[in-house]
Design an enzyme around this catalytic site. Structure first.
Site, short mmCIF file in Angstrom:
data_model
loop_
_atom_site.label_atom_id
_atom_site.label_comp_id
_atom_site.label_asym_id
_atom_site.label_seq_id
_atom_site.Cartn_x
_atom_site.Cartn_y
_atom_site.Cartn_z
CG ASP A 1 31.51 39.28 43.55
OD1 ASP A 1 32.05 40.28 44.45
OD2 ASP A 1 30.87 39.62 42.61
CG HIS B 1 36.93 41.71 52.39
ND1 HIS B 1 36.11 41.26 51.12
CD2 HIS B 1 36.71 43.11 52.32
CE1 HIS B 1 35.96 42.47 50.38
NE2 HIS B 1 36.21 43.34 50.98
CG LEU C 1 45.61 21.88 44.35
CD1 LEU C 1 44.46 21.69 43.34
CD2 LEU C 1 44.63 22.39 45.56
#
Ligand code: IPE
Ligand code: MG
Length: 215
Positions: free
Chosen positions: A14, A31, A127
């Site tokens: 955020d 973004h 991962l």
């Protein structure tokens, strides 16, 4: 230092918009910068032997943003995460890619690309990188079969951007997560921020409702 096990780290990315605003730039610039940081984050997680990394990138509620911003976020997801370019990176780093989200309103082109990427990285096991895109935690809990059921409990949740809430993320898995609300806007998140967050996590005393024996 006492160390807690760190199997699953989840992040709510955020602060992109505010980061851009501070620089007198359009929100989409934030973004774009934010997307670049994800690659670095993956490396930090790999270096610390994290097994599951789950990122909240687009919520069901995010559809309520201006159409142009929504469109931009979708194209970023396609270009930066699910396009063929990323496949090489995932194969090289032994990363298993998973998408967490609802199919509603997503294009067939995007869904097909996701499916292919999941298939091609399915055997990787260093991962598991899960990108929550078009996701909502309550809608997930309300669905017949939870779409997030492949994810283990979250050990650490980091939310950047100086907001103190969970915002309908993976509610079930967050039941006993340690939470860090990080002031840094996502595009400014660095290795130093990560190291600080991980250090703080290891200092936490996780009791899971029990009482720890005296040493
Ligand atoms: C996070 O940044 C990115 C997404 C939710 C897609 P924001 O766009 O929410 O940035 P702020 O909160 O407006 O700064
Ligand atoms: Mg925000």
């Amino acid at each position: 230092m006492r160390r807690n096990s760190l199997n699953h780290v989840a992040l709510i990315l955020d602060g992109n918009g505010r980061w851009a605003k501070k620089r007198h730039q359009p929100r989409i610039f934030g973004h774009q910068q934010g997307a670049k940081v994800i690659k670095h984050l993956i490396d930090y997680a790999l270096n610390d032997y994290v097994k599951y990394l789950t990122l909240f990138c687009f919520s069901l509620e995010n559809w309520n943003r201006p159409q142009a911003e929504v469109k931009f976020l979708h194209s970023l997801f396609y270009q930066k995460i699910v396009s063929k370019k990323t496949l090489d990176f995932f194969l090289k780093k032994n990363i298993c890619f998973k998408w967490l989200g609802f199919k509603t309103k997503l294009s067939k082109k995007l869904l097909d690309a996701i499916k292919l990427l999941e298939k091609k990285t399915a055997k990787n096991n260093k991962l598991t990188l899960t990108i929550a895109f078009n996701y909502g935690g309550r809608q997930d809990l309300d669905s017949k079969k939870r779409i997030s059921s492949f994810l283990p409990n979250v050990d650490l949740l980091i939310r950047t951007g100086n907001e103190n809430r969970i915002s309908n993320f993976i509610l079930y898995q967050l039941a006993y997560a340690e939470i860090i609300f990080e002031k840094t806007f996502w595009p400014d998140y660095t290795k130093k921020t990560w190291k600080q967050n991980i250090k703080e996590y290891h200092l936490r005393k996780r009791r899971f409702g029990a009482i720890l024996p005296k040493k």
